[in-house]
Structure formats: C-alpha cells, structure tokens
Design an enzyme around this catalytic site. Sequence first.
Site, PDB file in Angstrom:
ATOM      1  N   ARG A   1      38.103  -8.688  88.446  1.00  0.00           N
ATOM      2  CA  ARG A   1      37.571  -9.803  87.672  1.00  0.00           C
ATOM      3  C   ARG A   1      36.445  -9.419  86.723  1.00  0.00           C
ATOM      4  O   ARG A   1      36.522  -9.677  85.533  1.00  0.00           O
ATOM      5  CB  ARG A   1      37.072 -10.895  88.628  1.00  0.00           C
ATOM      6  CG  ARG A   1      36.605 -12.152  87.917  1.00  0.00           C
ATOM      7  CD  ARG A   1      36.093 -13.202  88.893  1.00  0.00           C
ATOM      8  NE  ARG A   1      37.127 -13.615  89.825  1.00  0.00           N
ATOM      9  CZ  ARG A   1      36.943 -14.545  90.757  1.00  0.00           C
ATOM     10  NH1 ARG A   1      35.752 -15.124  90.874  1.00  0.00           N
ATOM     11  NH2 ARG A   1      37.909 -14.875  91.578  1.00  0.00           N
TER      12      ARG A   1
ATOM     13  N   TYR B   1      42.728 -29.017  70.387  1.00  0.00           N
ATOM     14  CA  TYR B   1      42.497 -29.090  68.947  1.00  0.00           C
ATOM     15  C   TYR B   1      42.610 -27.730  68.253  1.00  0.00           C
ATOM     16  O   TYR B   1      42.931 -27.658  67.071  1.00  0.00           O
ATOM     17  CB  TYR B   1      41.106 -29.659  68.651  1.00  0.00           C
ATOM     18  CG  TYR B   1      40.898 -31.059  69.144  1.00  0.00           C
ATOM     19  CD1 TYR B   1      41.686 -32.117  68.676  1.00  0.00           C
ATOM     20  CD2 TYR B   1      39.910 -31.345  70.083  1.00  0.00           C
ATOM     21  CE1 TYR B   1      41.487 -33.404  69.128  1.00  0.00           C
ATOM     22  CE2 TYR B   1      39.708 -32.630  70.541  1.00  0.00           C
ATOM     23  CZ  TYR B   1      40.506 -33.667  70.067  1.00  0.00           C
ATOM     24  OH  TYR B   1      40.319 -34.936  70.516  1.00  0.00           O
TER      25      TYR B   1
ATOM     26  N   HIS C   1      47.524 -15.470  85.208  1.00  0.00           N
ATOM     27  CA  HIS C   1      46.128 -15.622  85.637  1.00  0.00           C
ATOM     28  C   HIS C   1      45.953 -16.947  86.371  1.00  0.00           C
ATOM     29  O   HIS C   1      45.670 -17.971  85.750  1.00  0.00           O
ATOM     30  CB  HIS C   1      45.215 -15.564  84.402  1.00  0.00           C
ATOM     31  CG  HIS C   1      43.796 -15.191  84.707  1.00  0.00           C
ATOM     32  ND1 HIS C   1      43.431 -13.991  85.258  1.00  0.00           N
ATOM     33  CD2 HIS C   1      42.623 -15.867  84.528  1.00  0.00           C
ATOM     34  CE1 HIS C   1      42.117 -13.919  85.397  1.00  0.00           C
ATOM     35  NE2 HIS C   1      41.610 -15.068  84.964  1.00  0.00           N
TER      36      HIS C   1
END
Length: 738
Positions: free
Chosen positions: A16, A106, A62
């Site tokens: 990670r 968006y 993921h």
Amino acid sequence: MKRSYLDYAMSVIIGRALPDIRDGLKPSHRRVLYGMRQMGLASNRAYRKCAKIVGEVMGNYHPHGDSAIYDTLVRMAQDFNLRYPLTDGQGNFGSVDGDPPAAMRYTEARLKALAESLMVDLDKDTVDFVPNYDETTDEPTVLPAPFPNLLVNGSSGIAVGMATNIPPHNLGEVIDCVVWAIEHPEASADQKLSAMWRILPGPDFPTGGVVIGRAGIAQAYRTGRGSVIVRARTEIETSKKGDRTSIVVTEIPYQVNKARLIEKIAELVREKTILNNLYKHTALQSSFGIIMLAIVGGRPRVLSLVEMIDHFVDFRRDVVRRRTEFELRKAEARAHILEGLKIALDHLDQVIALIRASRNPAEAREGLVATFGLSAIQAQAILDMQLQRLTGLERQKIEDELAEVLKTIERLKAILASDRLLMDIVVQELRDVRESFADARRTDITDESGEFRIEDLIADEDMAITVTHTGYVKRTAVTSYRNQQRGGKGRIGMRFREEDFVDHLFIASTHAYLMVFSDRGRAYWLKVHAIPDVGPDGKGKAIANLVSMTEGEKIASLLAVKAWEEDKFVFMGTRKGIVKKTPLSAFQNPRAGGIIAMGVEDDDAVIVVQMTDGTGEILVGTHDGMAIRFPETDVRPMGRTAYGVRGISLREGDSVVAMISIHTTSRNGRVAGVAYVRGEDELMLITQLGKVLRMPTSGIRAIGRATQGVRLIEIESEDRVVSVARLAEREDETPNGE
C-alpha cells in the site's frame, strides 16, 4: 496478536504505502494506470468519466474505497504535485490553493503519453502477472517502466514504522545519470556518485523555486537521508513612480498550500515584516526531508542515489532480456510455421491429393505429419492456409518472410548472447524517452546556506553610533535626524550624567562588523545591530557590557567592516605620531577578550584607525594644526603585534589628532575632528553635551586652508563639538561604482 500485527504491517509496507524501486509506483497507482490501459484510454483517445474509471479499477484490481482510488487518479493529473503527470484530467482537478477536485461524476480523464510508455511491451512477458483479488483476471506486479519513474516523479508515503519521501527530479538529468552508469560499469560507487551529482545537481520540483545549499542534497544522495531547504522565487519590483516597492512571488516551494501561505503573508505585511522574515516565518521557505525508501526484492530499503540507479539498470536489463526472449520465441514459432508452409508449397500436388483423400481434418493432419515429417503445428497451419497463398506471388512472400524471420532470430540470439548489445538497447530506449518527454529544469540550486543569520532579519540601514567619555554606546537610525542647514541648532542626540560627555560619532550599517580599537592598541569585535537602539535622546549601554575591554582602556577609534577583504589594510596612528599598516584580514578572527592590533608604549595611545587600500596618501594632522603628507606605500605592512614606525616628528606639547589634511589658524580654536567629503555627502556633528546636527555638505562652500571657516552648528558657550562623521551615499548606489 504479534503475528497478526506483523502481517498487517507487511501488508501496509509492501502492498500500500511504499513505492517499488523498479517502476516507482505504489500498488494503487499501478492499478489505476493498468485499469485505464485495459479500458483503452490512450492519450490519443477520448476522455472517459472518472467515475467509470474508478468503478472499473475498484471492481477488477483495487478492492478499496472509491475516494481513495479517485484521490490517486487526481494526484497523478495534478501538474503541481507530479513533476511529470501520468493522467490527463479534464475538468476541475483541484489547485495549488488546496481546492478539492470536483466529484468524480463531473471529471474525465485519460492516460498521458508518458504513462503509456511506462506500460509499453507489457504484453511481451516483460514482467510477472498475478491473479487479481478475486482471481477473475490477472494484473502486473510491476510495470516495464523504460525510465526511472521513482526518481523522476518522486514519492511519499507513511507505512508502519517507516516512511518515504523522495523528491522529483528532472527527467532529462535522471536519464543522463542512468546512461552514464550503464556506460561506466567499471566505476566505483564513489566515482559514480561524483559523476551523477554533476549530472543531477538536485531535485527539480514541479512548482519551481530555489534549493538553498547543496550539503543536504549530497547527504541524501550518499546515504539515502537528508534535508533540503526550498525557497520561493521572488523579485523586488519598484513602481514606475518609484514610490512603492513590491515583493513579487513567482514560484512557491513544493507542496505548499498557496491560500494558507497568502493568509500568513498578509498577516506579516500588516506588521511591516521584511522579505527575510517572510522566508523565516512563512512557508515561502520550507524544508523538504528526503528519505529514499523503496521496496527492493519484496523488502523496504533506504537507498543511495547510486543504488537506486543500479537497481533500475538491473531491472531494465531483465525487462529487455525477457522481451527479447519473448520475441525470439515468437520468431522461432513463426519460422517453424513458415518452414512447414514452404514444404507444402514445394510438394503442392501431393499435399492437395493427400488432403482430398482424407475423410476429416484430423486424418489429413496425421497424413501430413507422417508423409512430410511435419509437426502437428505445421500441419495445422497448412490446413488453415488460404487458397490465395498458392499463387506465385504469395509463395514468394512466404519465402521472403521466412528469410526475414531467420535474420530476426539471428539478431535476437546475438542480443541474448551479448550484455553489451542488450544494454545498448536499454540506452537507446532511455534516450528515446528523453527526446520525447524531457524539459528544462524548473528549480534552481544555489550554494548559499539556508540558515538565517540574525543580520538577514534586520534591515540594512545606516546608524549613527555615539560613544561617551565614560564608555556608553548606542545606535540611532540616521533617518531619525532631519536635515538642517549650516548654522542650525541641531537636536538632542544623547542624555547622560553631568560628568559624562560624547567622545565619538561614527556612521555604520546595521550589517557591518564594528571593530572597536582601544587606546592601548587592542581590537574588539562587535556587530552594529547588537548595539542598543534606544532612540535619539536615549542614554545607551556601557560598552563594557558589549565587549570585554580591560580596566582602564578607552575607545580610540571605531571601524565598520562588511567583509574581510584581502586587499584592504587597517592604518593606525598614535598620539605621539607612530603609524602602522596591517592587512585587514589579520583581524577576522578576534577573541572574546580582544586581540592585539598594535604595540603601544606606556606613555603613548592609539587615537585613530582607518581602513585603506594600501595605495593612497596619508595626511597626519596635529593638535596645533601642523600636517605631513606621505604615500601610504612608504609604510610597509606589519603584523598585529608590531609597534609601527614614526609618521611625524612633533614639537613639544603637540600631539596627533587625525590622519588627514588639517589647516587651522589661531582664530579657529582646537580641531575636534576631520572628514573627507564630496558635494553630495552629508555630515553629522555631535557636541560634548550630546546635541546632534545632520546637514548636507553642499551648504559649505570651499575656502582657503588658512581661513577661519563658517559656523556649522549653534551651541551653548559651555558646549563644544567633539566629533564629526561623513554620511556618504552607499557605495552600491553611486554611479559607475565610484
């Protein structure tokens, strides 16, 4: 619990928080880029909604929150975060002011061409693949990365018990370093580091700025840990009218929030803080702690610059070797098929008859294998061959292709047999990336120290320094005294006890060193800004509390020094006419208790000290108005402890008062002080009772040397002028450097 915690810690460290030394990516970054590649979001294709990308990555590679994936995608698109962005964002992707990006529904994104190069040849067995988290597909353990992305874009992350913070660098410089390392395999680690540092002088931040000093960079490159100071790039601009000066900031340090920075600056501006204080009290100057920690062979390691590049070179050697082996296997397989097709074309009639006589494809395949000694693959290729390949032109194409494939096989085998040929390919691919993506350095690196001296935080201005007979000293800004014309009354410049009076007036910059010379020939070191500023009519502070003068010593002269220049001299004179010249550099290391400046007889005393360039002329003036003039070269340089030579022979009762041309008559009274001036200069006079006058010298006309002169200051009958000092324009402000 111990086992569980260690498992958790290693999961965070490996899976990670820390980047891989090979491609410079953490798993989240790698999965986002690979997921976008699998979606076909190439740099020359249309943008796709970020929500779609996040969903694809989360569903396939993921299994973490969508906000974490979106943050990763956004950061790789921010040109103020990554030196070379890897994703191409369309829409609001945040700003250097700390503004957040728009919602993922968006915004849109696609890969950058540089990111595509990270994944080139991914389908040629260049890296290992492993099953994804639900084993529905595969994902790469690392990307092929033809350039050292870890150094180029840097990385930061906090794991369990360790952290990494690798600064970004200029891609062209990094690639040049790698190429140098490849071309000099025999060089030692020290030789490599020295050469690499010349090629790669330091970090190159996306926001530009200036790195102050090189020691931190050298330590980081040598040991893997260090700290560098990054300063904003600023310019001082003056308005066209010349009545307003502005500090213009054009670049800020890396990862500094501009909005919060502006708030802090506004607060300091209200307090009228100068530029160096802005550097000290705001993020306009910030420290970047370098920790070059990365995953190497499945383990976290702190690496030097040489080790980072060596590991990358080994990785690229392995990638190119694996790709070459893959291409060789492909070429050999193609050659095998082409050789079978060629056999079939050479025995075309027999092949056709055998196939027509066969009851099914399996029987035909077995017949071809048995009759012509073909492999099952070759036989199947013959069965799959289109009829158009039987034409003469197509037959020639097969023969030409076979010849070309055989050449390719020979070339690939030669590469695998020669490390030099293989590394030539690595170098060429590095240079291709450099040619396509390198740009100019944005961050400058200076040799100065990033640590502030107290002088850096104090305005550079002229001070009037006054010293009383009993040893009280103070400084007052020259601007506190307004100009008056000749004959003015002056203003109170110092208050003191009745038995005390002013002995000296001296002008010096707050950034200067003040050399205090005693009448016993000792020199003491003091900084002008360390002298108390108690206002125009303040008393000051006992100089004994500022320098460690011995009992009975009195101040003879003061000398302002900004730099210990080799070609400057200290010229001293005593009351009995002894003069001495000593190089200024001999005084640059004084001790707390002072140092010897000149040997002085018990019945003599030092009265004046001046700085010279060693080539002028000396004028020694006496109390009775006598003077002698001689070239300074007549006095040889001497050590600090020498006694000097005779500069003037005195009449009985006379004594030296100055080393400058003095002419008086009996009408004038005794000489108090002298100063060499020009028409554009100003004078400051101080009286025994502490009254100070500042006036332009242009108001004093030139007159003959035997004349009485004109009144400069109006004083009481019991008062008298005790010192005069020239307040000249700063040397760096005079035309032509005069």
